[in-house]
Write a protein that holds these residues in place. Structure first.
Motif, PDB file in Angstrom:
ATOM      1  N   PHE A  28       0.834  -1.210   0.000  1.00 28.65           N
ATOM      2  CA  PHE A  28       0.000   0.000   0.000  1.00 28.65           C
ATOM      3  C   PHE A  28       0.867   1.257   0.000  1.00 28.65           C
ATOM      4  O   PHE A  28       0.357   2.369  -0.091  1.00 28.65           O
ATOM      5  CB  PHE A  28      -0.878   0.029   1.268  1.00 28.65           C
ATOM      6  CG  PHE A  28      -0.066   0.128   2.524  1.00 28.65           C
ATOM      7  CD1 PHE A  28       0.427  -1.020   3.125  1.00 28.65           C
ATOM      8  CD2 PHE A  28       0.236   1.358   3.082  1.00 28.65           C
ATOM      9  CE1 PHE A  28       1.221  -0.939   4.276  1.00 28.65           C
ATOM     10  CE2 PHE A  28       1.029   1.452   4.227  1.00 28.65           C
ATOM     11  CZ  PHE A  28       1.518   0.294   4.819  1.00 28.65           C
ATOM     12  N   LYS A  79       3.467   4.728  -6.290  1.00 28.71           N
ATOM     13  CA  LYS A  79       3.046   3.540  -5.557  1.00 28.71           C
ATOM     14  C   LYS A  79       4.063   2.427  -5.799  1.00 28.71           C
ATOM     15  O   LYS A  79       4.469   2.188  -6.943  1.00 28.71           O
ATOM     16  CB  LYS A  79       1.659   3.078  -6.034  1.00 28.71           C
ATOM     17  CG  LYS A  79       0.535   3.888  -5.452  1.00 28.71           C
ATOM     18  CD  LYS A  79      -0.815   3.407  -5.950  1.00 28.71           C
ATOM     19  CE  LYS A  79      -1.909   4.258  -5.332  1.00 28.71           C
ATOM     20  NZ  LYS A  79      -3.200   4.082  -6.017  1.00 28.71           N
ATOM     21  N   THR A  86       3.649  -0.728  -5.765  1.00 24.72           N
ATOM     22  CA  THR A  86       3.142  -1.787  -6.645  1.00 24.72           C
ATOM     23  C   THR A  86       3.280  -1.378  -8.115  1.00 24.72           C
ATOM     24  O   THR A  86       3.632  -2.199  -8.958  1.00 24.72           O
ATOM     25  CB  THR A  86       1.660  -2.094  -6.342  1.00 24.72           C
ATOM     26  OG1 THR A  86       0.942  -0.864  -6.255  1.00 24.72           O
ATOM     27  CG2 THR A  86       1.506  -2.860  -5.047  1.00 24.72           C
ATOM     28  N   GLN A  87       3.031  -0.120  -8.411  1.00 24.46           N
ATOM     29  CA  GLN A  87       3.151   0.373  -9.785  1.00 24.46           C
ATOM     30  C   GLN A  87       4.600   0.320 -10.244  1.00 24.46           C
ATOM     31  O   GLN A  87       4.904  -0.149 -11.344  1.00 24.46           O
ATOM     32  CB  GLN A  87       2.611   1.810  -9.867  1.00 24.46           C
ATOM     33  CG  GLN A  87       2.788   2.490 -11.213  1.00 24.46           C
ATOM     34  CD  GLN A  87       2.020   1.795 -12.324  1.00 24.46           C
ATOM     35  OE1 GLN A  87       1.027   1.118 -12.068  1.00 24.46           O
ATOM     36  NE2 GLN A  87       2.497   1.932 -13.550  1.00 24.46           N
ATOM     37  N   ASN A 115      -3.251  -2.940  -4.242  1.00 29.13           N
ATOM     38  CA  ASN A 115      -2.875  -1.747  -3.486  1.00 29.13           C
ATOM     39  C   ASN A 115      -3.680  -1.635  -2.211  1.00 29.13           C
ATOM     40  O   ASN A 115      -4.503  -0.734  -2.075  1.00 29.13           O
ATOM     41  CB  ASN A 115      -3.154  -0.517  -4.336  1.00 29.13           C
ATOM     42  CG  ASN A 115      -1.880   0.034  -4.905  1.00 29.13           C
ATOM     43  OD1 ASN A 115      -0.974   0.390  -4.156  1.00 29.13           O
ATOM     44  ND2 ASN A 115      -1.804   0.084  -6.207  1.00 29.13           N
TER      45      ASN A 115
END
Lengths: 87, 269
Positions: free
Chosen positions: B62, B84, B86-87, B106
Motif C-alpha cells: 500500500f 506507488k 506496486t506500480q 494496493n
C-alpha cells in the motif's frame, strides 16, 4: 523449434537440432526424452561437434538417456546422428 | 501446453538442471505466488520469481516509494519516488519477463481481506516489515493450508522460517507465541539495516518458493535459519510444532476472526 521436429515412428523419435550449439543441444534432447517412455529410441541429428560428447554425458549424468550409437553421416559438413535410449 | 521456443531459450539454464527440466519449468509456469510487500525482501523475491517464470505473481503493498528506501528496495529507482510501490514494481517486472502475469493489490493487508487475497496461491511470501502482519500471514496461510515463508531483517541480521501446513510443520506462532501483545521491536528506520541483507534473505525466500512448488531439496521447515553478516555466522535452530498452538495446533481456532492484530499500531517505517 517445437513438436513438429519430433516424429514418432515405431517407438523411434527423431529430432533434428542442426544449427543448435551447447547447451541448447542438451536442452532440446532432454525435452524430447522427457516426453518419451523408457526403452524408446531418440535419433538426434546434430552438427555441433562438442555436443557429440556433451549430450550423451549429460543424459547419463541425469539418468535420462543412454547412448547406443554414434553415426557420422556427413564428414564434410560434420553431421552426426546420436542414437539415445530413454532410461 | 508445450514450451514455446522463446520459453525454452529463456529458461534453458533451469531446464538443464536435473531437478527442474521441462517438466519442472511447466510446473513453475502453472504456479501462483503471492508476495506481501515489495520493499527490501519483496524486491529480490519478485525479481527472481519473475525471472524464473512463475506463471502468476500477485504483489500486495500500500506504500509509496521514498528516497530512504532505495538503498535496499532494489525494485525502485530514483525517479519512482512518491510512486506507488506496486506500480513501480509492476513496471520493472513486466519489462524483465512479459511471460509472467503480474497482478498488483494496493491494499493494507488486514484480517478482513487477507483470505480473499491469498486464497488462490500455491505459495505465499512474507516481505512485510512488521510482526503483526507476519503473524496475520501465518494465521491466514495455515488456515488456508498454503505453504509460506516468513523472514525478518534488521542491521546485518536475517532470519527465515518456511511453514508447510500440508505437512503440519511448526508455524511462526508455534515459535513466537503471541508476540503481538508485546511492545513493538525496533524497526529498520531506528535500528538501521545494511541494504544487501534483504537481498540475501529474499533470495533464499524465492528459493524456498521454487523448491516447494517443485518438491525438491529440503525446506527451512521445523527449523529457522539465522544469518549474521557481520560475523558470517549462518546457523539453523530447530523448532517444533506446538500441539496447543491456536493457529495450527490440534484444537486450532479461527484465529483471524477473533484475534486483534493491532496492524494499525505497528510501525510501517
Amino acid at each position: 523449434m517445437n513438436d513438429n521436429n519430433v516424429t514418432i515412428f515405431e517407438k523411434i523419435h527423431k529430432l533434428d537440432i542442426r544449427g543448435k550449439v551447447c547447451p541448447m543441444t542438451f536442452v532440446y534432447a532432454k525435452l524430447a526424452l522427457e516426453k518419451m517412455n523408457p526403452g524408446e529410441i531418440l535419433l538426434l541429428t546434430l552438427d555441433f561437434p562438442a555436443a557429440v560428447k556433451n549430450v550423451p554425458d549429460n543424459c547419463k549424468r541425469q539418468n535420462i538417456g543412454e547412448l547406443m550409437d554414434i553415426k557420422e553421416v556427413d564428414k564434410e559438413k560434420k553431421v552426426w546422428i546420436l542414437k539415445i535410449k530413454k532410461i | 501446453m508445450d514450451l514455446t521456443s522463446e520459453q525454452i531459450e529463456r529458461y534453458s539454464r533451469q531446464i538443464v538442471l536435473k531437478e527442474i527440466g521441462g517438466i519442472g519449468q511447466k510446473k513453475l509456469l502453472d504456479s501462483k505466488i503471492t508476495i506481501i510487500g515489495c520493499g527490501g525482501l519483496g524486491s529480490p523475491v519478485a525479481y527472481y520469481l519473475t525471472a524464473a517464470g512463475i506463471g502468476s505473481i500477485k504483489i500486495v503493498d500500500f506504500d509509496v516509494v521514498e528516497l530512504s528506501n532505495l538503498h535496499r528496495q532494489i525494485l525502485h529507482f530514483n525517479n519512482d519516488i512518491n510512486k506507488k510501490k506496486t506500480q513501480s514494481a509492476y513496471e520493472k517486472l513486466h519489462k524483465l519477463n512479459p511471460d509472467v502475469n503480474i497482478e498488483v493489490v494496493n491494499e493494507v493487508l488486514l484480517p478482513n481481506n487477507i483470505k480473499e487475497i491469498l486464497k488462490d496461491s500455491d505459495f505465499v511470501i512474507d516481505g512485510s516489515d512488521n510482526i503483526p502482519t507476519k503473524m496475520l500471514i501465518n494465521d491466514a496461510s495455515v488456515n488456508l493450508n498454503i505453504p509460506f515463508t516468513i523472514a525478518g531483517v534488521v542491521r546485518f541480521n536475517g532470519q527465515i522460517i518456511t511453514v508447510n501446513p500440508q505437512e503440519k510443520t511448526a508455524c511462526y506462532r508455534c515459535v513466537f507465541g503471541d508476540i503481538t501483545e508485546h511492545e513493538p521491536s525496533m524497526s529498520c528506520s531506528q535500528a538501521g539495516i545494511i541494504g544487501l541483507i534483504p537481498g540475501i534473505v529474499g533470495s533464499i525466500q524465492a528459493n524456498e518458493a521454487i523448491k516447494c512448488i517443485l518438491k525438491i531439496g529440503d525446506l527451512i521447515t521445523n527449523r529457522m535459519l539465522f544469518l549474521d553478516l557481520l560475523k558470517y555466522r549462518f546457523s539453523f535452530i530447530k523448532v517444533a510444532r506446538n500441539e496447543n498452538c491456536i493457529a495450527c495446533g490440534d484444537n486450532a481456532i479461527n484465529v483471524i476472526e477473533t484475534h486483534d492484530y493491532n496492524i494499525g499500531d505497528a510501525c510501517f517505517e
